[in-house]
Design a protein around this motif. Structure first.
Motif, PDB file in Angstrom:
ATOM      1  N   GLY A 136       4.350   0.990  17.228  1.00 34.72           N
ATOM      2  CA  GLY A 136       3.540  -0.210  17.055  1.00 34.72           C
ATOM      3  C   GLY A 136       2.386   0.012  16.009  1.00 34.72           C
ATOM      4  O   GLY A 136       1.572  -0.953  15.832  1.00 34.72           O
ATOM      5  N   GLU A 137       2.070   1.391  15.757  1.00 31.31           N
ATOM      6  CA  GLU A 137       1.076   1.427  14.825  1.00 31.31           C
ATOM      7  C   GLU A 137       1.282   1.012  13.405  1.00 31.31           C
ATOM      8  O   GLU A 137       2.373   0.615  13.038  1.00 31.31           O
ATOM      9  CB  GLU A 137       0.472   2.850  14.660  1.00 31.31           C
ATOM     10  N   SER A 138       0.155   0.898  12.777  1.00 30.02           N
ATOM     11  CA  SER A 138       0.644   0.210  11.372  1.00 30.02           C
ATOM     12  C   SER A 138      -0.062   1.179  10.239  1.00 30.02           C
ATOM     13  O   SER A 138      -0.887   2.049  10.604  1.00 30.02           O
ATOM     14  CB  SER A 138      -0.202  -1.002  11.064  1.00 30.02           C
ATOM     15  N   THR A 139       0.389   1.162   8.743  1.00 28.18           N
ATOM     16  CA  THR A 139       0.036   1.801   7.887  1.00 28.18           C
ATOM     17  C   THR A 139      -0.257   0.841   6.700  1.00 28.18           C
ATOM     18  O   THR A 139       0.648  -0.011   6.624  1.00 28.18           O
ATOM     19  CB  THR A 139       0.757   3.143   7.682  1.00 28.18           C
ATOM     20  N   ILE A 140      -0.859   1.514   5.729  1.00 26.85           N
ATOM     21  CA  ILE A 140      -0.905   0.915   4.435  1.00 26.85           C
ATOM     22  C   ILE A 140      -0.308   1.639   3.495  1.00 26.85           C
ATOM     23  O   ILE A 140      -0.612   2.775   2.947  1.00 26.85           O
ATOM     24  CB  ILE A 140      -2.445   0.500   4.048  1.00 26.85           C
ATOM     25  N   LEU A 141       0.572   0.892   2.590  1.00 28.64           N
ATOM     26  CA  LEU A 141       1.336   1.413   1.595  1.00 28.64           C
ATOM     27  C   LEU A 141       0.795   1.162   0.159  1.00 28.64           C
ATOM     28  O   LEU A 141       0.325  -0.263   0.000  1.00 28.64           O
ATOM     29  CB  LEU A 141       2.709   1.254   1.435  1.00 28.64           C
ATOM     30  N   GLU A 142       0.726   1.793  -0.754  1.00 29.25           N
ATOM     31  CA  GLU A 142      -0.077   1.672  -1.935  1.00 29.25           C
ATOM     32  C   GLU A 142       0.988   2.143  -3.236  1.00 29.25           C
ATOM     33  O   GLU A 142       1.280   3.377  -3.097  1.00 29.25           O
ATOM     34  CB  GLU A 142      -1.357   2.287  -1.995  1.00 29.25           C
ATOM     35  N   ALA A 143       1.101   1.154  -4.214  1.00 27.01           N
ATOM     36  CA  ALA A 143       1.845   1.818  -5.321  1.00 27.01           C
ATOM     37  C   ALA A 143       0.864   1.917  -6.370  1.00 27.01           C
ATOM     38  O   ALA A 143       0.216   0.989  -6.805  1.00 27.01           O
ATOM     39  CB  ALA A 143       2.888   0.529  -5.683  1.00 27.01           C
ATOM     40  N   LYS A 144       0.901   3.148  -7.119  1.00 34.37           N
ATOM     41  CA  LYS A 144      -0.015   3.446  -8.165  1.00 34.37           C
ATOM     42  C   LYS A 144       0.836   3.741  -9.506  1.00 34.37           C
ATOM     43  O   LYS A 144       1.907   4.350  -9.153  1.00 34.37           O
ATOM     44  CB  LYS A 144      -0.831   4.714  -7.853  1.00 34.37           C
ATOM     45  N   GLY A 145       0.569   3.361 -10.448  1.00 36.47           N
ATOM     46  CA  GLY A 145       1.241   3.628 -11.889  1.00 36.47           C
ATOM     47  C   GLY A 145       0.984   2.733 -12.866  1.00 36.47           C
ATOM     48  O   GLY A 145       0.359   1.597 -12.354  1.00 36.47           O
TER      49      GLY A 145
END
Length: 206
Positions: free
Chosen positions: A181-190
């Motif tokens: 039920g928790e959330s996370t933030i995904l980030e794409a770098k490049g």
């Protein structure tokens, strides 16, 4: 008829008795700029080579097919010229390289092909063979040389394979471990010049 050459008062030398040297070499086929040792035998005086060098042995570095000879000199007399010795320089033909495509998406393959070489093809990425398959991850230049009997040709004209889509992205998460039920933030770098599309269908850097 014997020829006598005056040397100094009261002395003469028989010039007809001076034999021409016999010259030979360790090899008569060589690559551009590689050393070749020439040898002369049968001279009772000083060996003088066609390139004006002297000595019973001579190291040459021919860059093209060249013929050498020599004569023997003793005091004021010299022999007739020796046999001719030709050193043939092997210059392999420069191969012609082609690619079945020069623009690809990241992850696609390209077939490179080389023609015009009767020996071994050596590619700039270290691979060998007249045809190779590559899968570059970024835009890369490719060329090749032809190796025949130990001699190497000039480099072929370069082929540039452009990878559309840039380098692989680095993905990070604000929380790598979650409870249900928790959330996370995904980030794409490049380095991405276009859209970033996630495996779940979303679009954007985060």
């Amino acid at each position: 008829v014997l020829l006598y050459q005056p040397l100094r008062a009261g002395k003469t030398v028989d010039c007809d008795s001076i034999s021409a040297p016999i010259i030979s070499s360790e090899k008569q086929l060589s690559c551009v700029g590689q050393p070749v040792i020439l040898k002369a035998s049968g001279c009772v005086g000083t060996v003088i080579w066609s390139n004006k060098k002297t000595g019973n042995t001579l190291t040459v570095y021919p860059t093209k097919t060249t013929t050498y000879n020599a004569y023997c000199k003793k005091e004021d007399c010299k022999s007739v010229a020796s046999n001719d010795l030709t050193i043939t320089i092997n210059i392999p033909l420069t191969p012609l390289v082609k690619a079945n495509k020069t623009k690809i998406c990241l992850g696609e393959s390209v077939v490179l092909n080389a023609t015009g070489c009767t020996g071994d093809i050596i590619w700039s990425n270290g691979m060998t063979g007249k045809e190779i398959t590559i899968q570059p991850i970024n835009t890369t230049k490719y060329t090749a040389t032809c190796r025949t009997e130990g001699c190497v040709s000039c480099f072929a004209d370069e082929i540039i394979v452009a990878v559309m889509g840039g380098e692989p992205l680095l993905i990070s998460a604000s929380k790598p471990v979650l409870c249900k039920g928790e959330s996370t933030i995904l980030e794409a770098k490049g380095n991405c010049a276009g859209q970033i599309k996630w495996s779940s269908g979303e679009i954007g850097k985060t």
